[in-house]
Scaffold this motif. Structure first.
Motif, PDB file in Angstrom:
ATOM      1  N   ASP A 178       3.416   2.943  -1.300  1.00  0.00           N
ATOM      2  CA  ASP A 178       2.617   4.302  -0.905  1.00  0.00           C
ATOM      3  C   ASP A 178       3.154   5.235  -1.561  1.00  0.00           C
ATOM      4  O   ASP A 178       2.674   6.222  -2.024  1.00  0.00           O
ATOM      5  CB  ASP A 178       2.898   4.414   0.442  1.00  0.00           C
ATOM      6  CG  ASP A 178       1.879   3.607   1.115  1.00  0.00           C
ATOM      7  OD1 ASP A 178       2.473   2.717   1.881  1.00  0.00           O
ATOM      8  OD2 ASP A 178       0.716   3.656   1.189  1.00  0.00           O
TER       9      ASP A 178
ATOM     10  N   SER B  83       2.344   0.001   6.254  1.00  0.00           N
ATOM     11  CA  SER B  83       1.969  -1.399   6.301  1.00  0.00           C
ATOM     12  C   SER B  83       3.160  -2.276   6.677  1.00  0.00           C
ATOM     13  O   SER B  83       4.189  -2.193   6.561  1.00  0.00           O
ATOM     14  CB  SER B  83       1.395  -1.656   5.015  1.00  0.00           C
ATOM     15  OG  SER B  83       2.153  -1.658   3.820  1.00  0.00           O
TER      16      SER B  83
ATOM     17  N   ALA C 270       5.404  -1.356   3.768  1.00  0.00           N
ATOM     18  CA  ALA C 270       4.817  -0.987   2.588  1.00  0.00           C
ATOM     19  C   ALA C 270       5.721  -1.866   1.617  1.00  0.00           C
ATOM     20  O   ALA C 270       6.193  -1.379   0.502  1.00  0.00           O
ATOM     21  CB  ALA C 270       5.048   0.658   2.241  1.00  0.00           C
TER      22      ALA C 270
ATOM     23  N   LYS D 127      -0.302   7.728  13.829  1.00  0.00           N
ATOM     24  CA  LYS D 127       0.348   6.865  12.462  1.00  0.00           C
ATOM     25  C   LYS D 127       1.747   6.317  12.868  1.00  0.00           C
ATOM     26  O   LYS D 127       2.140   5.091  12.517  1.00  0.00           O
ATOM     27  CB  LYS D 127       0.172   7.730  11.367  1.00  0.00           C
ATOM     28  CG  LYS D 127       0.774   6.819  10.134  1.00  0.00           C
ATOM     29  CD  LYS D 127       0.499   7.702   9.017  1.00  0.00           C
ATOM     30  CE  LYS D 127       1.531   9.133   8.957  1.00  0.00           C
ATOM     31  NZ  LYS D 127       1.194   9.773   7.842  1.00  0.00           N
TER      32      LYS D 127
ATOM     33  N   ARG E 138       1.320   6.114   4.170  1.00  0.00           N
ATOM     34  CA  ARG E 138       0.635   5.334   4.906  1.00  0.00           C
ATOM     35  C   ARG E 138       1.570   4.020   5.380  1.00  0.00           C
ATOM     36  O   ARG E 138       2.650   3.718   4.400  1.00  0.00           O
ATOM     37  CB  ARG E 138      -0.527   4.401   4.441  1.00  0.00           C
ATOM     38  CG  ARG E 138      -1.796   5.778   4.180  1.00  0.00           C
ATOM     39  CD  ARG E 138      -2.556   5.839   5.736  1.00  0.00           C
ATOM     40  NE  ARG E 138      -3.173   6.845   5.361  1.00  0.00           N
ATOM     41  CZ  ARG E 138      -2.843   8.278   5.749  1.00  0.00           C
ATOM     42  NH1 ARG E 138      -1.778   8.753   6.030  1.00  0.00           N
ATOM     43  NH2 ARG E 138      -4.135   9.333   5.787  1.00  0.00           N
TER      44      ARG E 138
ATOM     45  N   SER F  13       4.468  -6.647   6.986  1.00  0.00           N
ATOM     46  CA  SER F  13       4.365  -7.947   6.314  1.00  0.00           C
ATOM     47  C   SER F  13       4.129  -8.806   7.113  1.00  0.00           C
ATOM     48  O   SER F  13       4.278  -8.777   8.547  1.00  0.00           O
ATOM     49  CB  SER F  13       5.620  -8.329   5.453  1.00  0.00           C
ATOM     50  OG  SER F  13       6.748  -8.422   6.409  1.00  0.00           O
TER      51      SER F  13
END
Length: 293
Positions: free
Chosen positions: A289, A227, A245, A145, A225, A229
Motif C-alpha cells: 500500500d 490486508s 499488506a 478501517k 489500506r 494473509s
C-alpha cells in the motif's frame, strides 16, 4: 590609485613607500574585513533561527517516539484542521452565506481525499455544521478501517506513518531554508535588513511546514489500506492474523541457482539481474500500500 601608479611609471614588483597608497590599502582592508565580520555574524544569527525551529520539530518527534504518547488524540485534532483546509480548497470560509457554497466542488474535494459524500448530504449546513459532519465522516471511516487491528498495532502504525511524513517534510524544509539563506543578503540592496527578512520568511516557511505535516499525515492515514494473509500450517495463527499488506514473493522455481547475468527463467528474455533478480520494494507490513500512496 592604479591611475597614479601608471602616471608615476612604477614598475610591477617595485616597493611602494607612499603613505597615501598605504592608507588607501589599509582602509580597503578594514572595509572588507568589516563586511566579512557582518556576514559571519549573520550566519550565526541565521543558525539560531533554524535551531529554534529544529528544537520544536524534534520535540514533537520525541513525543511520537514516546510509548506513552497518545497519538490518536493528536490525529483527531489535526483531522478537524484538515477538514477546514478542505473547505478552503473548495472556496468555503466561515462567515459566508450558505447560498454561496459550492457543494459540488466540496464533494469532489472530499472524495479526492478519501471520503465519499454527495452534495445532497451537505445541503443547508452552515460552516460549523459542515466541519462537524465532514470530520465525523472521516473519523467513522477511519475507525471502521482501524477497528480490525489491535490497539498496539494501530498505535504503532499511526506513529510510523506520522514519523515518515515528519522526516520527509523536515528534510524539504531544511533545503528551502538553505535556498533562502543563500539569497537573503541581496535584500540589503533594497534597504532592508537581511536578518529581519530572513526571520520573517523562515517563520512563514515553518508555519507551512507545520500545516504540511498535519495534513499529509491525515491524508496518508486515510489512504492506507489493510490486508491480511491467509492462514497456513507452517506459521502460528497469531502471527498470521497480525500480518498486513504482504508483498508476494517472486515466482522463482527451485533448482539450480541462476547467475545474475544468465537469462531469467521466467522466459522474459531479460537478464536475471534485470528481471526477477532485481531488487524490489521492501517487504513487510504495509509495503504494497505504501507504494500505491
Amino acid at each position: 590609485i592604479k591611475a597614479i601608479m601608471t602616471r608615476l611609471g612604477i614598475e610591477e614588483g617595485e616597493s611602494i613607500d607612499s603613505k597615501m597608497v598605504t592608507r588607501a590599502v589599509e582602509n580597503a582592508q578594514k572595509k572588507v574585513e568589516s563586511l566579512h565580520f557582518e556576514a559571519r555574524k549573520h550566519i550565526l544569527e541565521y543558525d539560531d533561527v533554524a535551531n529554534e525551529q529544529r528544537k520544536t520539530v524534534y520535540k514533537f518527534r520525541n513525543e511520537l517516539l514516546d510509548p506513552n504518547f497518545e497519538v490518536g488524540e493528536k490525529i483527531k485534532q489535526n483531522r478537524a484542521e484538515f477538514v477546514e483546509h478542505l473547505l478552503a480548497q473548495a472556496g468555503i470560509y466561515a462567515g459566508e452565506p450558505k447560498s454561496e457554497y459550492n457543494l459540488e466542488k466540496l464533494s469532489s474535494v472530499i472524495i479526492s481525499n478519501g471520503a465519499f459524500m454527495q452534495p445532497d448530504e451537505l445541503k443547508d449546513l452552515d460552516y460549523a455544521e459542515l466541519v462537524k459532519k465532514i470530520t465525523a465522516k472521516f473519523e467513522s471511516d477511519y475507525e471502521e478501517k482501524m477497528g480490525v487491528i489491535g490497539e498496539d498495532q494501530r498505535k504503532y502504525l499511526e506513529k510510523v506513518l506520522c514519523l515518515q511524513v515528519l522526516d520527509t517534510a523536515w528534510r524539504e524544509h531544511l533545503y528551502q531554508m538553505d535556498i533562502l539563506k543563500t539569497g537573503i543578503g541581496l535584500r540589503g540592496y533594497n534597504q532592508k535588513d537581511p536578518l529581519t527578512e530572513y526571520k520573517k520568511e523562515s517563520f512563514n516557511l515553518f508555519m507551512e511546514l507545520v500545516s504540511r505535516i498535519k495534513f499529509e499525515s491525515i491524508k496518508l492515514l486515510t489512504a492506507v489500506r489493510l490486508s491480511f494473509s491467509e492462514p497456513t500450517e507452517s506459521a502460528p495463527q497469531e502471527a498470521q492474523d497480525t500480518e498486513i499488506a504482504r508483498v508476494p514473493e517472486s515466482e522463482e522455481k527451485p533448482g539450480k541457482k541462476v547467475s545474475r547475468n544468465d537469462p531469467c527463467p521466467c522466459g522474459s528474455g531479460k537478464k536475471y539481474k534485470d528481471c526477477h533478480g532485481k531488487s524490489g520494494p521492501k517487504k513487510g507490513a504495509f509495503a504494497e500500500d505504501w507504494d500505491k500512496i
